[in-house]
Scaffold this active site. Structure first.
Site, PDB file in Angstrom:
ATOM      1  N   GLU A 172      11.155 -42.218  36.195  1.00  7.68           N
ATOM      2  CA  GLU A 172      12.672 -42.278  35.629  1.00  7.68           C
ATOM      3  C   GLU A 172      12.899 -41.016  34.458  1.00  7.68           C
ATOM      4  O   GLU A 172      13.524 -40.444  34.400  1.00  7.68           O
ATOM      5  CB  GLU A 172      12.884 -43.463  34.719  1.00  7.68           C
ATOM      6  CG  GLU A 172      13.094 -44.506  35.906  1.00  7.68           C
ATOM      7  CD  GLU A 172      13.171 -46.075  35.480  1.00  7.68           C
ATOM      8  OE1 GLU A 172      13.060 -46.274  34.324  1.00  7.68           O
ATOM      9  OE2 GLU A 172      13.294 -46.766  36.249  1.00  7.68           O
TER      10      GLU A 172
ATOM     11  N   ASP B  36      19.245 -45.284  40.324  1.00  2.00           N
ATOM     12  CA  ASP B  36      18.577 -45.734  39.471  1.00  2.00           C
ATOM     13  C   ASP B  36      18.528 -47.258  39.389  1.00  2.00           C
ATOM     14  O   ASP B  36      19.508 -48.000  39.051  1.00  2.00           O
ATOM     15  CB  ASP B  36      19.144 -45.199  37.849  1.00  2.00           C
ATOM     16  CG  ASP B  36      18.583 -46.296  36.566  1.00  2.00           C
ATOM     17  OD1 ASP B  36      17.863 -46.660  36.996  1.00  2.00           O
ATOM     18  OD2 ASP B  36      19.244 -45.962  35.611  1.00  2.00           O
TER      19      ASP B  36
ATOM     20  N   ASP C 295      11.893 -42.973  26.835  1.00  2.00           N
ATOM     21  CA  ASP C 295      12.612 -43.807  27.767  1.00  2.00           C
ATOM     22  C   ASP C 295      12.330 -45.432  27.554  1.00  2.00           C
ATOM     23  O   ASP C 295      11.412 -45.851  27.968  1.00  2.00           O
ATOM     24  CB  ASP C 295      12.347 -43.516  29.187  1.00  2.00           C
ATOM     25  CG  ASP C 295      13.101 -44.058  30.332  1.00  2.00           C
ATOM     26  OD1 ASP C 295      13.807 -45.076  30.113  1.00  2.00           O
ATOM     27  OD2 ASP C 295      12.791 -43.954  31.554  1.00  2.00           O
TER      28      ASP C 295
ATOM     29  N   LYS D 133      13.004 -56.983  38.209  1.00  2.00           N
ATOM     30  CA  LYS D 133      12.383 -55.677  38.445  1.00  2.00           C
ATOM     31  C   LYS D 133      10.851 -55.706  37.874  1.00  2.00           C
ATOM     32  O   LYS D 133      10.042 -55.109  38.538  1.00  2.00           O
ATOM     33  CB  LYS D 133      12.896 -54.324  37.626  1.00  2.00           C
ATOM     34  CG  LYS D 133      12.525 -53.054  37.813  1.00  2.00           C
ATOM     35  CD  LYS D 133      13.396 -52.062  37.379  1.00  2.00           C
ATOM     36  CE  LYS D 133      12.569 -50.724  37.152  1.00  2.00           C
ATOM     37  NZ  LYS D 133      13.359 -49.528  36.656  1.00  2.00           N
TER      38      LYS D 133
END
Ligand code: AMP
Length: 573
Positions: free
Chosen positions: A145, A6, A168, A68
């Protein structure tokens, strides 16, 4: 050996299968979450994880985080005079996780499944593959994810058919997926999201509100006093986390140079303050939720469960919002920080045909619509700028679809296909993700046909092929600036550049991390406690110099105890 990773905005984690169960693997400091922060210390030695996060509070110019967000873009940052982009920074996080996994498993790790937000586009996915390659990993699969979370949940739970919403909310992105569990199959019915919304934005919103109360403008502090902002963000982050456990929290407001004056009055914020500061952001969560439910053809009351994923769902106000949205309390069975890495490990096991996962089937979807720009004849006028979808959002992947298009002018021999993703009828509101030039169309009247095929694979990566019908000539592109465009030589050079960075040997990492944590806390302390910390730090550094293991151990423990005491105190603020 293959692992699941992850690669998070704020934290990353690595996991592997042990029997049929996925298991997180610890880093050199014994933790399961590695902060996605990269920095250089004063010797230009690379730091990754917690020591880099500690260094960032006092030397923001030597460190990078939240990169990211910039995957797949031209963004670059300069750390201690060294320019790096998001792919290179991410590759260092991956390299560190690979090293941790190898140390724990006792064997080389050369392959990985890496997760990305469902809403990541092509370029961002390819950039992730590239980061893996630069870290010495063959990226066997990119998975979404929320799908990974569903996989971890599916392995954990094998019971009646269920419809589950996976909510999420990580550090930088929001994804919502509607998933059906049915007799060993996990089927994502729909996915939607917001690529630029996460817990980091909440922290910034809290900082903005606090600055406003002090009659200061966030942007000007950011530009003119970056140290002050870095420190304020750290204080807001601590307060935000404390508010998940308690009704109000105190924080110290940093001075212009970023220092904290222990004698200055503390600011008190409560849950209501945070709710107010974050209200505009919370509103942005509703649209994707509505879209995902609509695409799955469901009403909220049909859902059996709401699974929370991502660190930001630990906030009470996010949990109450999820409860309001879905009219049921969210489930708290799995740890929201760990479940994505665990699911990635399950996917890794599936790719390795792990016997104990034999019956599990996973079906995922493309979360956005993909298509090309077209011109339309409206009455007398030919108007450009319209979006013509080829793959509709929430199509099951892998998927391949073709449409034919015609030339609009007589004797037109070329078409410049502009490829877009998005949901708007007009391309200007969608995101251009590539181009494909189609040449060699025979001269003739308008209406010469060209077939355009879009193939979207299980990694969420798009390939576009176009055929001139009259000649059969084909043109092809993989939509990316990465991988495909890099020659072997360029890749080798990039790999070397990353490998050449000086790193601390793994067995020194614990001591290095402790030193950086001590340096950060030193700056936060009132003078009397500083003197005590200085004594302990000096003794520890002297022990390290002496290389006497026993001495190092004694002083390390003393320093560690003192730091834990200080950390506990500041957590209670
Ligand atoms: P992730 O990218 O999933 O690791 O999520 C990280 C985000 O979760 C960061 O923005 C954190 O501020 C946030 N977060 C982590 N723990 C908590 C907590 N206890 N309360 C509120 N937010 C948290």
């Amino acid at each position: 050996m293959i692992v699941g990773i992850d690669l998070g905005t704020t934290n990353s984690a690595v996991a592997a299968l042990e029997g049929a169960k996925p298991k997180l693997l610890p880093n050199a400091l014994g933790g399961y979450l590695t902060p996605s922060v990269v920095g250089f210390d004063s010797n230009m030695t690379l730091l990754v994880g917690q020591p880099a996060r500690d260094l960032q509070v006092i030397s923001p110019d030597r460190c990078a985080s939240v990169f990211k967000r910039w995957m797949g873009s031209d963004w670059k940052t300069t750390l201690a005079g060294r320019q790096m982009d998001a792919v290179e920074l991410s590759s260092q996080v991956l390299r560190s996780l690979k090293r941790d996994a190898e140390a724990f498993l006792g064997e080389p790790v050369d392959r990985a499944v890496i997760t990305v937000p469902a809403y990541f586009n092509n370029e961002q996915r390819q950039a992730t593959v590239m980061a893996g390659r630069l870290a010495g990993l063959k990226v066997e699969r990119i998975i979404n994810e929320p799908t990974a979370a569903a996989l971890a949940y599916g392995v954990h739970e094998s019971g009646d058919p269920q419809l589950v919403a996976v909510f999420d909310l990580g550090g930088g992105t929001f994804d919502i997926s509607i998933v059906e569990f049915f007799e060993g199959s996990i089927e994502v019915k729909s996915s939607a999201g917001e690529a630029m919304l996460g817990g980091e934005d909440f922290t910034r919103a809290i900082a903005r509100e606090i600055l406003r109360d002090q009659q200061l403008l966030f942007e000007s502090v950011e530009n003119r006093q970056p140290r002050r902002l870095a420190r304020l963000l750290q204080q807001c982050e601590l307060a935000k986390r404390a508010l998940s456990r308690q009704e109000s929290a105190e924080l110290m407001f940093p001075g212009e140079d970023g220092g904290l004056d222990p004698n200055a009055p503390r600011l008190l914020i409560d849950r209501e303050f945070v709710r107010r500061a974050c209200a505009p952001l919370m509103g942005l969560l509703e649209t994707p939720v509505r879209r995902a439910l609509g695409d799955a053809g469901l009403t909220r009351d049909r859902l059996n469960k709401v699974l929370l994923v991502g660190g930001a769902t630990r906030s009470g106000f996010v949990q109450s919002l999820a409860e309001e949205m879905f009219r049921q309390p969210p489930s708290a069975e799995l740890n929201p920080d760990e479940v994505v890495a665990l699911g990635a490990a399950v996917q890794a096991g599936l790719l390795d045909s792990h016997a104990e996962l034999e019956d599990l089937v996973v079906v995922d979807v493309a979360p956005f619509t993909l298509g090309v720009e077209v011109a339309k004849q409206l009455g007398e006028e030919m108007r450009t700028g319209y979006f013509s979808p080829i793959i509709h959002r929430n199509s099951v992947i892998p998927v391949s679809r073709a449409e034919s298009f015609s030339t609009v002018n007589p004797n037109q021999t070329e078409i410049e296909l502009k490829i877009f993703q998005g949901e708007s009828r007009r391309v200007e509101d969608n995101l251009q993700i590539g181009n494909l030039k189609v040449k060699g169309i025979p001269r003739g009247p308008a209406g010469q046909q060209v077939l355009v095929r879009f193939t979207y694979d299980t990694n969420g990566i798009l390939e576009v092929e176009s055929t001139v019908l009259a000649t059969g000539e084909r043109f092809q592109t993989v939509i990316t600036r990465y991988a495909a465009n890099l020659t072997d030589l360029e890749l080798a050079e990039a790999l070397k550049r990353m490998q050449d960075l000086k790193t601390h040997p793994r067995d020194e990492l614990v001591n290095q991390a402790l030193l950086h944590r001590a340096e950060r806390l030193y700056q936060e302390l009132p003078p009397p406690a500083r003197a005590q910390l200085t004594l302990l730090l000096d003794a520890f550094e002297a022990a390290l110099q002496s290389q006497e293991q026993e001495l190092v151990e004694i002083h390390r423990q003393q320093l560690e105890q003192f730091l834990s005491f200080l950390d506990d105190q500041s957590e209670e603020l």
